[in-house]
Design a protein around this motif. Structure first.
Motif, PDB file in Angstrom:
ATOM      1  N   PRO A 172       0.823  -1.211   0.000  1.00  0.00           N
ATOM      2  CA  PRO A 172       0.000   0.000   0.000  1.00  0.00           C
ATOM      3  C   PRO A 172       0.857   1.262   0.000  1.00  0.00           C
ATOM      4  N   ARG A 173       0.261   2.324  -0.413  1.00  0.00           N
ATOM      5  CA  ARG A 173       0.931   3.616  -0.410  1.00  0.00           C
ATOM      6  C   ARG A 173       1.403   3.939   1.011  1.00  0.00           C
ATOM      7  N   GLY A 174       2.641   4.461   1.116  1.00  0.00           N
ATOM      8  CA  GLY A 174       3.180   4.804   2.420  1.00  0.00           C
ATOM      9  C   GLY A 174       3.878   3.653   3.113  1.00  0.00           C
ATOM     10  N   HIS A 175       4.110   2.560   2.409  1.00  0.00           N
ATOM     11  CA  HIS A 175       4.749   1.365   2.956  1.00  0.00           C
ATOM     12  C   HIS A 175       5.881   0.923   2.040  1.00  0.00           C
ATOM     13  N   PHE A 176       6.737   0.044   2.562  1.00  0.00           N
ATOM     14  CA  PHE A 176       7.769  -0.562   1.740  1.00  0.00           C
ATOM     15  C   PHE A 176       8.038  -1.975   2.227  1.00  0.00           C
ATOM     16  N   VAL A 177       8.766  -2.729   1.406  1.00  0.00           N
ATOM     17  CA  VAL A 177       9.003  -4.150   1.662  1.00  0.00           C
ATOM     18  C   VAL A 177      10.386  -4.350   2.264  1.00  0.00           C
ATOM     19  N   VAL A 178      10.458  -5.195   3.285  1.00  0.00           N
ATOM     20  CA  VAL A 178      11.738  -5.650   3.827  1.00  0.00           C
ATOM     21  C   VAL A 178      11.691  -7.169   3.916  1.00  0.00           C
ATOM     22  N   TYR A 179      12.871  -7.771   3.795  1.00  0.00           N
ATOM     23  CA  TYR A 179      13.017  -9.212   3.960  1.00  0.00           C
ATOM     24  C   TYR A 179      13.802  -9.438   5.234  1.00  0.00           C
ATOM     25  N   VAL A 180      13.286 -10.293   6.113  1.00  0.00           N
ATOM     26  CA  VAL A 180      13.842 -10.479   7.446  1.00  0.00           C
ATOM     27  C   VAL A 180      14.070 -11.963   7.698  1.00  0.00           C
ATOM     28  N   GLY A 181      15.174 -12.253   8.348  1.00  0.00           N
ATOM     29  CA  GLY A 181      15.459 -13.624   8.748  1.00  0.00           C
ATOM     30  C   GLY A 181      16.932 -13.913   8.606  1.00  0.00           C
ATOM     31  N   GLU A 182      17.379 -14.900   9.351  1.00  0.00           N
ATOM     32  CA  GLU A 182      18.789 -15.237   9.319  1.00  0.00           C
ATOM     33  C   GLU A 182      19.106 -16.227   8.196  1.00  0.00           C
ATOM     34  N   LYS A 183      18.324 -17.249   8.031  1.00  0.00           N
ATOM     35  CA  LYS A 183      18.552 -18.213   6.947  1.00  0.00           C
ATOM     36  C   LYS A 183      17.469 -18.068   5.885  1.00  0.00           C
ATOM     37  N   GLN A 184      16.235 -18.277   6.273  1.00  0.00           N
ATOM     38  CA  GLN A 184      15.120 -18.125   5.352  1.00  0.00           C
ATOM     39  C   GLN A 184      14.529 -16.733   5.533  1.00  0.00           C
ATOM     40  N   LYS A 185      14.426 -15.969   4.476  1.00  0.00           N
ATOM     41  CA  LYS A 185      13.929 -14.594   4.541  1.00  0.00           C
ATOM     42  C   LYS A 185      12.408 -14.572   4.402  1.00  0.00           C
ATOM     43  N   LYS A 186      11.766 -13.803   5.272  1.00  0.00           N
ATOM     44  CA  LYS A 186      10.325 -13.597   5.177  1.00  0.00           C
ATOM     45  C   LYS A 186      10.088 -12.148   4.774  1.00  0.00           C
ATOM     46  N   ARG A 187       9.055 -11.941   4.016  1.00  0.00           N
ATOM     47  CA  ARG A 187       8.735 -10.618   3.467  1.00  0.00           C
ATOM     48  C   ARG A 187       7.717  -9.918   4.356  1.00  0.00           C
ATOM     49  N   PHE A 188       8.019  -8.656   4.710  1.00  0.00           N
ATOM     50  CA  PHE A 188       7.110  -7.837   5.500  1.00  0.00           C
ATOM     51  C   PHE A 188       6.882  -6.514   4.792  1.00  0.00           C
ATOM     52  N   VAL A 189       5.677  -6.003   4.895  1.00  0.00           N
ATOM     53  CA  VAL A 189       5.342  -4.674   4.395  1.00  0.00           C
ATOM     54  C   VAL A 189       5.196  -3.784   5.621  1.00  0.00           C
ATOM     55  N   ILE A 190       6.036  -2.740   5.693  1.00  0.00           N
ATOM     56  CA  ILE A 190       6.042  -1.882   6.888  1.00  0.00           C
ATOM     57  C   ILE A 190       5.873  -0.424   6.487  1.00  0.00           C
ATOM     58  N   PRO A 191       5.400   0.404   7.403  1.00  0.00           N
ATOM     59  CA  PRO A 191       5.180   1.821   7.088  1.00  0.00           C
ATOM     60  C   PRO A 191       6.502   2.575   6.919  1.00  0.00           C
ATOM     61  N   ILE A 192       6.518   3.518   5.983  1.00  0.00           N
ATOM     62  CA  ILE A 192       7.737   4.305   5.775  1.00  0.00           C
ATOM     63  C   ILE A 192       8.056   5.192   6.967  1.00  0.00           C
ATOM     64  N   SER A 193       7.096   5.410   7.841  1.00  0.00           N
ATOM     65  CA  SER A 193       7.350   6.222   9.033  1.00  0.00           C
ATOM     66  C   SER A 193       8.412   5.590   9.924  1.00  0.00           C
ATOM     67  N   PHE A 194       8.627   4.278   9.798  1.00  0.00           N
ATOM     68  CA  PHE A 194       9.685   3.621  10.569  1.00  0.00           C
ATOM     69  C   PHE A 194      11.066   4.147  10.198  1.00  0.00           C
ATOM     70  N   LEU A 195      11.207   4.685   8.997  1.00  0.00           N
ATOM     71  CA  LEU A 195      12.508   5.187   8.548  1.00  0.00           C
ATOM     72  C   LEU A 195      13.038   6.315   9.419  1.00  0.00           C
ATOM     73  N   SER A 196      12.179   7.016  10.099  1.00  0.00           N
ATOM     74  CA  SER A 196      12.618   8.124  10.948  1.00  0.00           C
ATOM     75  C   SER A 196      12.956   7.691  12.375  1.00  0.00           C
ATOM     76  N   GLN A 197      12.754   6.425  12.693  1.00  0.00           N
ATOM     77  CA  GLN A 197      12.999   5.914  14.040  1.00  0.00           C
ATOM     78  C   GLN A 197      14.462   5.491  14.204  1.00  0.00           C
ATOM     79  N   PRO A 198      15.166   5.975  15.232  1.00  0.00           N
ATOM     80  CA  PRO A 198      16.578   5.632  15.423  1.00  0.00           C
ATOM     81  C   PRO A 198      16.858   4.127  15.495  1.00  0.00           C
ATOM     82  N   LEU A 199      16.002   3.358  16.153  1.00  0.00           N
ATOM     83  CA  LEU A 199      16.216   1.907  16.225  1.00  0.00           C
ATOM     84  C   LEU A 199      16.149   1.262  14.844  1.00  0.00           C
ATOM     85  N   PHE A 200      15.211   1.715  14.038  1.00  0.00           N
ATOM     86  CA  PHE A 200      15.088   1.160  12.695  1.00  0.00           C
ATOM     87  C   PHE A 200      16.249   1.618  11.820  1.00  0.00           C
TER      88      PHE A 200
END
Length: 85
Positions: free
Chosen positions: A19-47
């Motif tokens: 959806p608009r305002g989101h982007f895709v990340v792949y997460v995992g150590e061996k097998q990657k899982k796909r998540f759609v997360i809000p772009i607002s996370f980009l402004s968070q220091p932890l992210f």
């Protein structure tokens, strides 16, 4: 930058469901899982720390069009749960 923070993180399976305002990340150590997360996370220091680690380890070019995050799925879900609060 004023961006609305959606209420949930959604595990996603197809390229056309970002959806608009989101982007895709792949997460995992061996097998990657796909998540759609809000772009607002980009402004968070932890992210931003995760993105720096991703850049160091993988670069920002993923063959499926997203960013690969170098952490466990459990850690990622815990972190993003904190960011939503």
């Amino acid at each position: 930058m004023a961006i609305r923070m959606p209420r949930i993180i959604k595990k996603s399976s197809t390229a056309g469901d970002v959806p608009r305002g989101h982007f895709v990340v792949y997460v995992g150590e061996k097998q990657k899982k796909r998540f759609v997360i809000p772009i607002s996370f980009l402004s968070q220091p932890l992210f931003q720390d995760l993105l720096r680690q991703a850049e160091d380890e993988f670069g920002f070019d993923h063959p499926m069009g997203g960013v690969t995050i170098p952490c466990s799925e459990d850690f990622f879900v815990d972190l993003t749960s904190c960011l939503r609060k």
